[in-house]
Design a protein around this motif. Sequence first.
Motif, mmCIF file in Angstrom:
data_model
loop_
_atom_site.group_PDB
_atom_site.id
_atom_site.type_symbol
_atom_site.label_atom_id
_atom_site.label_comp_id
_atom_site.label_asym_id
_atom_site.label_seq_id
_atom_site.Cartn_x
_atom_site.Cartn_y
_atom_site.Cartn_z
ATOM 1 N N GLU A 42 0.959 -1.251 0.020
ATOM 2 C CA GLU A 42 -0.082 -0.042 0.065
ATOM 3 C C GLU A 42 0.935 1.210 0.087
ATOM 4 O OE1 GLU A 42 -3.367 1.971 2.711
ATOM 5 O OE2 GLU A 42 -2.365 0.495 3.449
ATOM 6 N N GLU A 98 2.540 1.791 -3.567
ATOM 7 C CA GLU A 98 1.570 2.146 -4.413
ATOM 8 C C GLU A 98 1.178 3.526 -4.292
ATOM 9 O OE1 GLU A 98 -1.431 -0.982 -4.549
ATOM 10 O OE2 GLU A 98 -0.397 -2.195 -5.802
ATOM 11 N N LYS A 99 1.074 3.990 -3.082
ATOM 12 C CA LYS A 99 0.979 5.524 -2.561
ATOM 13 C C LYS A 99 2.037 6.394 -3.611
ATOM 14 C CE LYS A 99 -0.309 6.735 1.462
ATOM 15 N NZ LYS A 99 -0.354 6.851 2.909
ATOM 16 N N ASP A 105 1.479 6.311 -7.401
ATOM 17 C CA ASP A 105 0.562 7.089 -7.643
ATOM 18 C C ASP A 105 1.065 8.648 -7.848
ATOM 19 O OD1 ASP A 105 -1.501 5.206 -7.679
ATOM 20 O OD2 ASP A 105 -2.176 5.344 -5.568
ATOM 21 N N LYS A 106 1.647 8.852 -6.739
ATOM 22 C CA LYS A 106 2.252 10.469 -6.949
ATOM 23 C C LYS A 106 3.073 10.567 -8.008
ATOM 24 C CE LYS A 106 0.518 11.310 -2.967
ATOM 25 N NZ LYS A 106 -0.863 12.098 -2.915
ATOM 26 N N ALA A 120 2.655 8.885 -11.087
ATOM 27 C CA ALA A 120 1.767 8.741 -12.131
ATOM 28 C C ALA A 120 1.250 10.335 -12.116
ATOM 29 C CB ALA A 120 0.747 7.769 -11.987
ATOM 30 N N TRP A 121 0.823 10.893 -11.192
ATOM 31 C CA TRP A 121 0.127 12.285 -11.163
ATOM 32 C C TRP A 121 1.168 13.266 -11.808
ATOM 33 C CZ3 TRP A 121 1.314 17.161 -9.365
ATOM 34 C CH2 TRP A 121 0.188 18.116 -9.532
ATOM 35 N N ASP A 159 1.591 12.746 -15.347
ATOM 36 C CA ASP A 159 0.384 13.479 -16.052
ATOM 37 C C ASP A 159 0.493 14.841 -16.163
ATOM 38 O OD1 ASP A 159 -2.409 13.219 -17.414
ATOM 39 O OD2 ASP A 159 -2.864 14.321 -15.545
ATOM 40 N N ASP A 213 0.513 13.450 1.518
ATOM 41 C CA ASP A 213 0.165 14.425 0.563
ATOM 42 C C ASP A 213 1.029 15.742 0.792
ATOM 43 O OD1 ASP A 213 -1.614 12.886 -0.968
ATOM 44 O OD2 ASP A 213 -3.252 13.808 0.082
ATOM 45 N N ASP A 228 4.854 14.168 -0.918
ATOM 46 C CA ASP A 228 4.696 14.865 -2.170
ATOM 47 C C ASP A 228 4.982 16.306 -2.470
ATOM 48 O OD1 ASP A 228 4.206 14.725 -5.088
ATOM 49 O OD2 ASP A 228 2.007 14.908 -4.385
#
Length: 511
Positions: free
Chosen positions: A328, A331-332, A335-336, A338-339, A342, A388, A402
Motif C-alpha cells: 500500500e 503504491e501510494k 500514484d504520486k 503517475a500524477w 500526467d 500528501d 509529495d
Amino acid sequence: MPNIPTLIHLRDEDDVAIAGADLGAGAETRVGGGAVVLRADVPRGHKVAVHDIAAGSAVRRYGQVIGFAGRDIAAGEHIHLHNLEYREFERAYEFAVDAQPEQLLPADQRATFQGYVRSDGKVGTRNYLGVLTSVNCSATAAKLIAQQMRFSGVLDDFPNVDGVVALTHGTGCGMAPDGEGIDVLRRVMRGYLTHPNFAGFLVLGLGCEDNQIVKLTEDVELRSGLPVVTATIQELGGTTKTVRAGVGRLTELLPEADKVERTAVPASELVLGTNCGGSDSYSGITANPALGAAVDRLVAHGGTGIVGETPEIYGTEHMLARRAASREVGEKLLDKIAWWQDYTAKNGGSMDNNPSPGNKAGGLTTILEKSLGAVAKGGTTTLRDVVDYAAPVTSKGFVFMDTPGYDPVSVTGIVAGGANVVCFTTGRGSAFGCSPVPSLKLATNTPLYEHMSEDMDINAGSIIDGGTTVEELGEQIFDHVLRVASGEHTKSEDLGYGEEEFVPWHIGTVM
C-alpha cells in the motif's frame, strides 16, 4: 593538503567516474586498476567514460541507469549533455522486499535535546509569534507589524521569545472557493497554525478574499493554550490602524509566550525535514548520503526523517518501493509519480526538464542522475509512509512527502507537515532559510564551503578531501541537528532568512 582523488569511481559496474578537479585533455588517470587518458578537458564534478560505450547503451552511475549513450563514446571522453540522452526504461516494481523492522537503540542509549514541550505533546525547537496572512492583500500590513515588533525593542524584555515571523504569500483570492487549490493553501496554513515552534498567532486578512479566515480556522484542532487572534484590514479601518492594532495584540501575547522554557526531551520528538537545492555532481557522493546517514541515526533514536521533491526522485521510485513498509505504501508513491507524469505532460513538459542550468553546470545531466543523488537523503531504512503535500506527518521513521522540486515550495510543505528542523544540501550555493524552523546548510564540496562560508553550516566536501567518511559525517550532522534543536543558531537564522521562503504550492486556475 586535501587528498582529492583525480577521478571518483563509485562502483565497479559504473561506466563513468567523476572528476575530482578540473582535468586537462591528455591527462592519464587510474580507475579500477586501469589507466584512462582524457580525450578532452573535463570540469570538476563532470563525468568521464571509464571504457568504450556503444551508442544506445545504458550508462550507469551508482550502479543504476542515468541515461543512454547518444553515440559511440570512447574511454576517456567527457560525458555530458552532448552525448548522454534521457530515455524512459523499464523498471521492476517489487513492493516491500527490502523492508526491515526498525532497529531502535535501547532507551538508555537514545539522545536527547532541549526543546519546548507544548500542551498537545508536540515539541518545538524555537518559540515564535506568527502573523499569518489569509491573502496576498494583507501581506504588506503583516510585514509592517512584524518589523515594528522587531525594531521597537519590545522583544528585548522577553528572552524566551525568538521573534515574530510574518508568513505572507502571493495567493488567497482569484481562485475557486473550493477544490484542490484552496484546499492545499488551507492545509499549509493549518500546518503552521498547529506547528510547535509557534507560541501564538495573529491571522490577518483583507476581509473580502476567497480564503476567508473563518473557513481557514474551522475544524482545526488547535492545542489548548495557543492564542490565535484574527483581524481584517477592512474591519480595522485601513493599513495604519491595522498595524497599530496588530502590534498591540501581539504585544499582549508576549508575557505568556515568554513563560515557556526548554526542557530535556528525547530525540524521538525530532522531525527532520530534508531538501536539496542548487545540486551538483558531488551531491550524491557527499552531502546527500551523509545526510541520509544522519536520518538513519535519527530513526534509530525513534525520530522521523522526511524526504520530498517528487520530481527529483523520479527514476528511483522502484528502489523506494522495495523499501516500502507495505505494498500500500509503495503504491501510494507510484500514484504520486503517475500524477506528476500526467501533470508535466499536460503542461507540455517532461520529467527530464527538472535539472536546472546550475545543476548541469555542476556536472548533472539527466533527471535520472539527479534523482539517484537526491534520494540518498532518505538513508537506508524502511519507507514508513507517503503523505500528501503539507499533510501532517504522524509516522515515525522515514517518510516521503509529495512536494514539487522548487525549494521554497517543497520546504514550506515539509514544515507544514511538522518538521521542526531542516537540513538543506547544496552544491552550487543556495541561499535559504525557513522560519520558524532552523535550517542547516550542507555544502557538497570544499570550494563552495569556503567561498560561501557565511551561509554554510557543514562542509560535506571533507568526504572527497579524505578528511572523513560518509558515516562519520552522518554522526556529526546528527549531533549538529541536536544542538540546533536545543537552540544553537544556524547561519541562515543569523542572516535573517526564512520569511520570504514561505511559499505555499499554488495549484489551480488564477481567476
